[in-house]
Design a protein around this motif. Structure first.
Motif, PDB file in Angstrom:
ATOM      1  N   LYS A   1      40.427 -18.445  65.201  1.00 60.36           N
ATOM      2  CA  LYS A   1      40.687 -19.873  65.369  1.00 60.36           C
ATOM      3  C   LYS A   1      42.164 -20.121  65.650  1.00 60.36           C
ATOM      4  N   ARG A   2      43.051 -19.356  64.966  1.00 57.60           N
ATOM      5  CA  ARG A   2      44.486 -19.518  65.182  1.00 57.60           C
ATOM      6  C   ARG A   2      44.869 -19.158  66.620  1.00 57.60           C
TER       7      ARG A   2
ATOM      8  N   ASN B   1      42.916 -19.279  69.274  1.00 56.61           N
ATOM      9  CA  ASN B   1      42.412 -20.312  70.166  1.00 56.61           C
ATOM     10  C   ASN B   1      43.323 -21.534  70.165  1.00 56.61           C
ATOM     11  N   GLU B   2      43.719 -21.992  68.968  1.00 53.99           N
ATOM     12  CA  GLU B   2      44.578 -23.167  68.874  1.00 53.99           C
ATOM     13  C   GLU B   2      45.968 -22.879  69.419  1.00 53.99           C
TER      14      GLU B   2
ATOM     15  N   MET C   1      47.947 -24.750  72.421  1.00 54.28           N
ATOM     16  CA  MET C   1      49.253 -25.339  72.133  1.00 54.28           C
ATOM     17  C   MET C   1      50.304 -24.858  73.132  1.00 54.28           C
TER      18      MET C   1
END
Length: 325
Positions: A5-6, A8-9, A13
């Motif tokens: 998830k990190r 992907n985010e 960003m």
């Protein structure tokens, strides 16, 4: 937050900010700078075009390329996309920067384990066969495609029949057929539309000295409608059985039209250039009994000669075997 998830985010960003520092990302995601550096390395391996600058005002930036944000696919959608990509493996050259192996790595290797297992179990059970591209890598597909999209003129060197000529062309598009790439284009030398084999284009660059013509209404769907027949053509007529029609399938050749009867058989009519006699002879021989050439006589004679040579070749093999015995 999980690592997946990190990542992907973080991808979204950095794509949004374009320029950032390791410290900014560490603060945003609540991890150490060392973890951020490892994450950036993984993003780079996944294809995010990162560039680093040293110095007091340094940091990272994303090169001038867009990275698509993560998209959620269902299992069936993911499998469909994989096999669509899988079908590209027959082509050594594609008009895109990323080749088949690169696409496969980015997509397939990042699927969930159970979906990869499903795909692995299907790979030997379903396939999409097409003719293999026989030629070496074709370096100018991307140039031809961009010129067609932007309606630019190209200066090319074109090789045919052991001669090389310079042409100024404005491409309509590119398409693959029977393992080869073709480019219908307006030829400023001939002042007419011509079909070019992409593997015969030895050089291509943007020609800023020639004013483009308006090709906005011409595309691959109507490409054959603008091609002028060669000055010398031979009338073609070939009878196809039902199996012959199925074998011919959805092939499209300039100036040829397949008429299918109610019983499934058909007749192929149109015009061919004399220089293509050898090609069409070999092509229809591959149909066996499912195709009967009615005309032109030149094509019939060439086909007879080829078949006679084949019979003699096997007869010589039989004689050689008898001698050995």
């Amino acid at each position: 937050m999980s690592k997946a998830k990190r990542l992907n985010e973080m991808m979204m960003m950095v794509n949004r900010k374009k320029r950032f520092t390791v410290g900014e990302l560490a603060q945003e995601f609540g991890v150490s700078k060392r973890t951020v550096l490892r994450d950036l390395q993984e993003l780079s391996e996944l294809g995010v075009p990162l560039y680093s600058e040293t110095g007091p005002h340094g940091g990272y930036q994303v090169l001038n390329e867009r990275i698509l944000p993560p998209i959620a696919f269902s299992e069936n959608e993911a499998i469909s996309i994989f096999f669509a990509i899988h079908a590209l493996r027959h082509y050594m050259s594609l008009p895109f920067d990323a080749q088949y192996d690169s696409i496969k790595k980015k997509f397939y290797l990042n699927l969930a384990g159970d979906i990869r297992e499903t795909i692995d179990s299907m790979k030997d059970r379903v396939d999409f066969y097409t003719a293999y591209e026989q030629k070496d890598e074709i370096p100018f597909l991307r140039v031809l495609l961009e010129a067609a999209v932007q309606q630019n003129v190209l200066l090319i060197k074109y090789e045919t029949n052991d001669t090389t000529s310079e042409r100024t062309i404005q491409p309509i598009g590119i398409y693959a057929n029977q393992g080869k790439w073709y480019c219908p284009a307006y030829c400023f030398l001939r002042e007419d539309y011509r079909m070019f084999r992409c593997d015969r284009i030895m050089f291509a660059e943007h020609d800023e000295n020639t004013v483009p013509i308006d090709l906005s209404e011409i595309n691959l769907k109507n490409r054959f409608s603008v091609l002028t027949r060669p000055r010398e053509t031979l009338e073609l007529s070939v009878e196809l059985t039902t199996k012959g029609v199925e074998r011919y399938g959805s092939l499209t050749w300039p100036y040829l039209e397949l008429h299918v009867r109610e019983d499934g058989s058909g007749i192929l009519r149109g015009g061919i250039a004399p220089k293509d006699i050898d090609f069409f002879s070999d092509f229809f021989i591959s149909f066996g009994r499912e195709a009967v050439i009615q005309k032109p006589s030149e094509l019939i004679e060439r086909t007879k000669k080829t078949l006679f040579e084949m019979v003699n070749q096997y007869a010589q093999n039989e004689d050689s075997s008898s001698t050995d015995d």
